[in-house]
Design a protein around this motif. Sequence first.
Motif, mmCIF file in Angstrom:
data_model
loop_
_atom_site.group_PDB
_atom_site.id
_atom_site.type_symbol
_atom_site.label_atom_id
_atom_site.label_comp_id
_atom_site.label_asym_id
_atom_site.label_seq_id
_atom_site.Cartn_x
_atom_site.Cartn_y
_atom_site.Cartn_z
ATOM 1 N N HIS A 80 1.166 -1.269 -0.082
ATOM 2 C CA HIS A 80 -0.132 -0.142 -0.032
ATOM 3 C C HIS A 80 0.603 1.456 0.115
ATOM 4 O O HIS A 80 0.767 1.982 -0.599
ATOM 5 C CB HIS A 80 -1.041 0.262 1.193
ATOM 6 C CG HIS A 80 -1.637 1.395 1.419
ATOM 7 N ND1 HIS A 80 -2.407 2.048 0.782
ATOM 8 C CD2 HIS A 80 -1.742 2.264 2.102
ATOM 9 C CE1 HIS A 80 -3.551 2.758 1.191
ATOM 10 N NE2 HIS A 80 -2.576 2.949 2.382
ATOM 11 N N THR A 130 -5.484 5.744 -12.519
ATOM 12 C CA THR A 130 -5.445 4.215 -11.512
ATOM 13 C C THR A 130 -4.223 3.675 -10.582
ATOM 14 O O THR A 130 -4.995 2.697 -10.016
ATOM 15 C CB THR A 130 -4.022 3.342 -13.017
ATOM 16 O OG1 THR A 130 -5.055 4.089 -14.355
ATOM 17 C CG2 THR A 130 -4.503 1.945 -12.959
ATOM 18 N N ALA A 133 -6.488 4.674 -7.116
ATOM 19 C CA ALA A 133 -7.417 3.281 -7.534
ATOM 20 C C ALA A 133 -6.475 1.821 -7.133
ATOM 21 O O ALA A 133 -7.192 1.454 -6.233
ATOM 22 C CB ALA A 133 -7.711 3.084 -8.479
ATOM 23 N N ARG A 134 -5.217 1.543 -7.805
ATOM 24 C CA ARG A 134 -4.446 0.343 -6.694
ATOM 25 C C ARG A 134 -3.943 0.462 -5.755
ATOM 26 O O ARG A 134 -4.403 -0.285 -4.670
ATOM 27 C CB ARG A 134 -3.150 0.751 -7.871
ATOM 28 C CG ARG A 134 -3.797 -0.220 -8.966
ATOM 29 C CD ARG A 134 -2.369 -0.432 -10.476
ATOM 30 N NE ARG A 134 -1.309 -1.698 -9.588
ATOM 31 C CZ ARG A 134 -0.336 -1.735 -9.724
ATOM 32 N NH1 ARG A 134 0.471 -0.781 -10.768
ATOM 33 N NH2 ARG A 134 0.511 -2.753 -9.435
ATOM 34 N N THR A 135 -3.903 1.932 -5.399
ATOM 35 C CA THR A 135 -3.075 1.998 -3.640
ATOM 36 C C THR A 135 -4.439 2.339 -2.363
ATOM 37 O O THR A 135 -4.216 1.479 -1.784
ATOM 38 C CB THR A 135 -2.232 3.509 -3.431
ATOM 39 O OG1 THR A 135 -1.827 3.802 -4.425
ATOM 40 C CG2 THR A 135 -2.531 4.329 -1.989
ATOM 41 N N ASP A 137 -6.805 0.206 -3.025
ATOM 42 C CA ASP A 137 -7.570 -1.511 -3.087
ATOM 43 C C ASP A 137 -6.583 -1.704 -2.448
ATOM 44 O O ASP A 137 -6.810 -2.733 -1.018
ATOM 45 C CB ASP A 137 -7.417 -1.414 -4.772
ATOM 46 C CG ASP A 137 -7.175 -3.171 -4.801
ATOM 47 O OD1 ASP A 137 -8.542 -3.831 -4.266
ATOM 48 O OD2 ASP A 137 -6.823 -3.641 -5.584
ATOM 49 N N ALA A 138 -4.864 -2.031 -2.425
ATOM 50 C CA ALA A 138 -4.045 -2.465 -1.482
ATOM 51 C C ALA A 138 -4.272 -2.086 0.018
ATOM 52 O O ALA A 138 -3.817 -2.856 1.239
ATOM 53 C CB ALA A 138 -2.651 -1.924 -1.770
ATOM 54 N N GLY A 140 -7.336 -1.276 1.338
ATOM 55 C CA GLY A 140 -8.469 -1.951 1.836
ATOM 56 C C GLY A 140 -8.118 -3.132 2.665
ATOM 57 O O GLY A 140 -9.012 -3.758 2.844
ATOM 58 N N LYS A 141 -7.707 -3.816 1.171
ATOM 59 C CA LYS A 141 -6.805 -5.356 2.021
ATOM 60 C C LYS A 141 -6.415 -5.006 3.287
ATOM 61 O O LYS A 141 -6.505 -6.492 3.892
ATOM 62 C CB LYS A 141 -6.386 -5.158 0.402
ATOM 63 C CG LYS A 141 -7.205 -6.205 -0.256
ATOM 64 C CD LYS A 141 -6.310 -7.218 -1.476
ATOM 65 C CE LYS A 141 -7.206 -7.613 -2.669
ATOM 66 N NZ LYS A 141 -6.508 -7.431 -3.382
#
Length: 259
Positions: A80, A130, A133-135, A137-138, A140-141
């Motif tokens: 992240h 992009t 969004a990827r950051t 997502d990581a 959130g996980k």
Amino acid sequence: MLDEFLGLPAHPLIIHLPVVFVPVAFLGILVAMVRPVWRTWLLPLCVGAPGLALLGVQLAVISGRNLRSTVGNSELIKRHEHLALQARPMVAVFFVAVAAAAYVDWRRVKAAMVLPLLIVALLTGALASTWVARTGDAGGKAVWEGEIGYSDRKAKVEAGATSTTVAKGEAASGTQAIEIAGFAFAPKDLTIKVGTIVTWTNSDSARHNAQTRGKAPADFKTKDLSKGDKDTVTFDKPGEYNYVCSFHTYMTGRIMVSS
Ligand SMILES: [Cu+2]
């Protein structure tokens, strides 16, 4: 509890700035390309959006680093942070490209330059969107799996706690061990004789410590303990010692020292 709840929301709130404003600016640029007459009012708005987003990224990096001291540093959090640090220059370049396009359009001197600058802004905007969004997502996980790990560890400690708790009235002497696991001290209550050495060992990946809170016969504070670290305190004065972890003040413990 308050510390964790007051400490945690800052980061999830701040990250909404880039998560919302980067794609919004990207869409704005797209509209400005197909509707040139709207550029005069649309482009200045499009500069403000990535500007706020950039501020948000910077604040998120700072608040995220503060959070790490309490939530630990798992692989997911590392990923992240890695993505966030890649997203930051992309958002910065996007901001500069949009600002340049808006400036040239506003001065109306090199009209031919506006479209190429808008194309650059569009490309960097797509890339920045992009990566943001990827950051997210990581991140959130990391939060989700962290929660699962947390309740797992907590259940384990609660199941094992009764067997390690020293019975009331029974004063232990010599050396005593307190384990820190699942954001709790085990045993939570300990009765010891004067002169006893108590060792705290941290089994969590989050950092913890133990320090007196309120009136105590003598104040103590262990080192900040990373996973596997231990620290000892010798109790020479009888009385009641209430203590907490200063990172998570809902983690409480008590030591009764009898003479
Ligand atoms: Cu702690």
